[in-house]
Design a protein around this motif. Structure first.
Motif, PDB file in Angstrom:
ATOM      1  N   LYS A  83       3.254   7.607   3.277  1.00  0.00           N
ATOM      2  CA  LYS A  83       2.846   8.214   1.993  1.00  0.00           C
ATOM      3  C   LYS A  83       2.494   7.210   0.891  1.00  0.00           C
ATOM      4  N   TRP A  84       3.148   6.054   0.887  1.00  0.00           N
ATOM      5  CA  TRP A  84       2.988   5.130  -0.238  1.00  0.00           C
ATOM      6  C   TRP A  84       2.361   3.820   0.224  1.00  0.00           C
ATOM      7  N   LYS A  85       1.493   3.271  -0.633  1.00  0.00           N
ATOM      8  CA  LYS A  85       0.989   1.912  -0.394  1.00  0.00           C
ATOM      9  C   LYS A  85       1.805   0.991  -1.286  1.00  0.00           C
ATOM     10  N   MET A  86       2.596   0.088  -0.663  1.00  0.00           N
ATOM     11  CA  MET A  86       3.504  -0.718  -1.480  1.00  0.00           C
ATOM     12  C   MET A  86       3.536  -2.150  -0.963  1.00  0.00           C
ATOM     13  N   GLY A  87       4.300  -2.995  -1.656  1.00  0.00           N
ATOM     14  CA  GLY A  87       4.492  -4.371  -1.201  1.00  0.00           C
ATOM     15  C   GLY A  87       5.304  -4.398   0.099  1.00  0.00           C
ATOM     16  N   LYS A  88       5.348  -5.585   0.734  1.00  0.00           N
ATOM     17  CA  LYS A  88       6.005  -5.696   2.049  1.00  0.00           C
ATOM     18  C   LYS A  88       7.507  -5.428   1.999  1.00  0.00           C
TER      19      LYS A  88
ATOM     20  N   PRO B 282       1.903  11.308  -4.600  1.00  0.00           N
ATOM     21  CA  PRO B 282       2.499   9.963  -4.520  1.00  0.00           C
ATOM     22  C   PRO B 282       1.514   8.863  -4.905  1.00  0.00           C
ATOM     23  N   ASP B 283       1.558   8.456  -6.180  1.00  0.00           N
ATOM     24  CA  ASP B 283       0.718   7.371  -6.677  1.00  0.00           C
ATOM     25  C   ASP B 283       1.490   6.735  -7.835  1.00  0.00           C
ATOM     26  N   MET B 284       1.736   5.429  -7.763  1.00  0.00           N
ATOM     27  CA  MET B 284       2.569   4.779  -8.778  1.00  0.00           C
ATOM     28  C   MET B 284       1.955   4.795 -10.172  1.00  0.00           C
ATOM     29  N   ILE B 285       0.662   5.090 -10.264  1.00  0.00           N
ATOM     30  CA  ILE B 285       0.027   5.079 -11.589  1.00  0.00           C
ATOM     31  C   ILE B 285       0.640   6.158 -12.498  1.00  0.00           C
ATOM     32  N   SER B 286       1.102   7.288 -11.901  1.00  0.00           N
ATOM     33  CA  SER B 286       1.678   8.355 -12.734  1.00  0.00           C
ATOM     34  C   SER B 286       3.001   7.929 -13.370  1.00  0.00           C
ATOM     35  N   PRO B 287       3.985   7.469 -12.557  1.00  0.00           N
ATOM     36  CA  PRO B 287       5.226   7.016 -13.215  1.00  0.00           C
ATOM     37  C   PRO B 287       5.018   5.834 -14.165  1.00  0.00           C
TER      38      PRO B 287
END
Ligand code: MG
Length: 382
Positions: free
Chosen positions: A195-200, A258-263
């Motif tokens: 669901k999320w694209k994140m760091g390693k 699920p997108d970090m731009i919202s939070p």
């Protein structure tokens, strides 16, 4: 809406990239005055040109980049602390790991609000950071999506009305994979979050569910809750991120794609909101939301969260440090996926410390645990 001056720590990482997208869409409302990265100085230069940034900090100038003379260039740990202390409206912390602790503390000490995406500082030094924010009358605004959701639903003015909270977890890439095959998990498989694209680092933490254990600890500090007031539920669609349960049975939940731009937008804009041109939630398209009980036999790492809160405060420091070492070894193909939890477990069971009362004591324990974790790991080397 007044213009906010912000400083972005970890500008070239995943949180940094989302923050820059947010600013691109709100140029007249957000002014980027400082950025940092560990290296990637070419990228720092491009960001500084695009956003006219006047303060830059890096640890390593890997490409020998020359910056314009009108830019203040800061270097290394001292430089990073100076950057975090500059007068601004909000410091966004997107640094991975414990490296974000001192900049967060310095930002708060100098009267800057922080939007914190990086959970490790809260896990090891949550009480110190909260105390520091209260003393300096500044806010710690959570960016971690679950905590950001709780923050939006949590009525702090009447705390006695709140019974408990629920953090959701997608379950990560191995939710439906048989446990008997966990020892064969490859790095590529573990990095592929559904669901999320994140760091390693955080992607591996999500695969072991240790990310959720760290989030239980993070929530306990941010919202001043007991371990028994924090629940975790598996929710594979990742649409509801956090829920606040009130004592009359009413439950407030926050929903978002699920997108970090919202939070990030909620934290940086607080108490106002920005317009964002992003895909918006469509309930008909989502159609179903599912919830499952976490399988603690398959994901024993999740238990570390409550265990740390119920034990002496150094257990969180051991959990965080041993995990950072073990994840790094897994990413370097030195140990198996299943060894990560085993190494942390051994570190917690084999070490006793006095409780840590200040940042120096925390950093001392962290240092000792990292040495111990490396030694313990050697016997797992493949
Ligand atoms: Mg999270």
């Amino acid at each position: 809406m007044t213009l906010k001056n912000i400083i972005l720590l970890g500008a070239t990482g995943s949180i940094g990239t989302s923050t820059l997208n947010l600013i691109r869409q709100n140029r007249e409302k957000i002014n980027l005055i400082g950025i940092s990265a560990f290296k990637k100085t070419e990228q720092l230069k491009l960001i500084s040109e695009e956003f006219n940034v006047k303060n830059i900090c890096y640890f390593e100038n890997d490409k020998d980049v020359k910056f314009n003379k009108n830019i203040k260039v800061l270097k290394g740990h001292e430089g990073l602390l100076e950057l975090a202390s500059l007068d601004c409206d909000i410091v966004v912390s997107g640094i991975s790991g414990l490296a974000g602790l001192m900049p967060a503390y310095i930002a708060l000490s100098n009267g800057n609000h922080i939007a914190i995406a990086n959970k490790e500082p809260l896990v090891v030094a949550g009480n110190i950071l909260i105390e520091c924010s209260k003393k300096n009358n500044v806010k710690i605004l959570p960016v971690d999506s679950e905590h950001n959701s709780i923050f939006q639903c949590f009525d702090n003015s009447y705390r006695e009305n709140i019974s408990h909270i629920t953090l959701t977890a997608s379950g990560g890439p191995f939710l439906n994979r048989p446990f008997s095959t966990f020892k064969d998990i490859t790095i590529e498989e573990a990095l592929k979050h559904p669901k999320w694209k994140m760091g390693k680092k955080i992607s591996i933490d999500s695969a072991t569910l240790i990310n959720k254990a760290l989030e239980v600890i993070e929530a306990s500090f941010l919202f001043e809750l007991k371990s028994s007031q924090i629940n975790v539920v598996i929710h594979p669609e990742s649409i509801i991120h956090g829920l606040v349960h009130y004592k009359d049975g009413s439950v407030l939940a926050n929903l978002a794609l699920p997108d970090m731009i919202s939070p990030l937008s909620v934290a940086i804009g607080y108490p106002r909101r920005y317009n964002l041109d992003i895909p918006k939630l469509n309930l008909i398209e989502v159609s179903q939301l599912n919830f499952l009980k976490p399988d603690l036999k398959k994901f024993p790492g999740l238990n570390f969260g409550w265990n740390a809160l119920n034990g002496p405060n150094y257990v969180s420091i051991i959990l965080n440090a041993a995990n950072e070492i073990a994840v790094d070894l897994f990413l370097n193909k030195k140990i198996k996926f299943t060894n990560i939890v085993e190494i942390i477990d051994k570190c917690i069971n084999e070490q006793n410390f006095n409780s840590a009362n200040d940042l120096d004591e925390i950093l001392e324990i962290d240092k000792e645990v990292r040495i111990l974790a490396k030694t313990i790991s050697e016997k797992f080397y493949v």
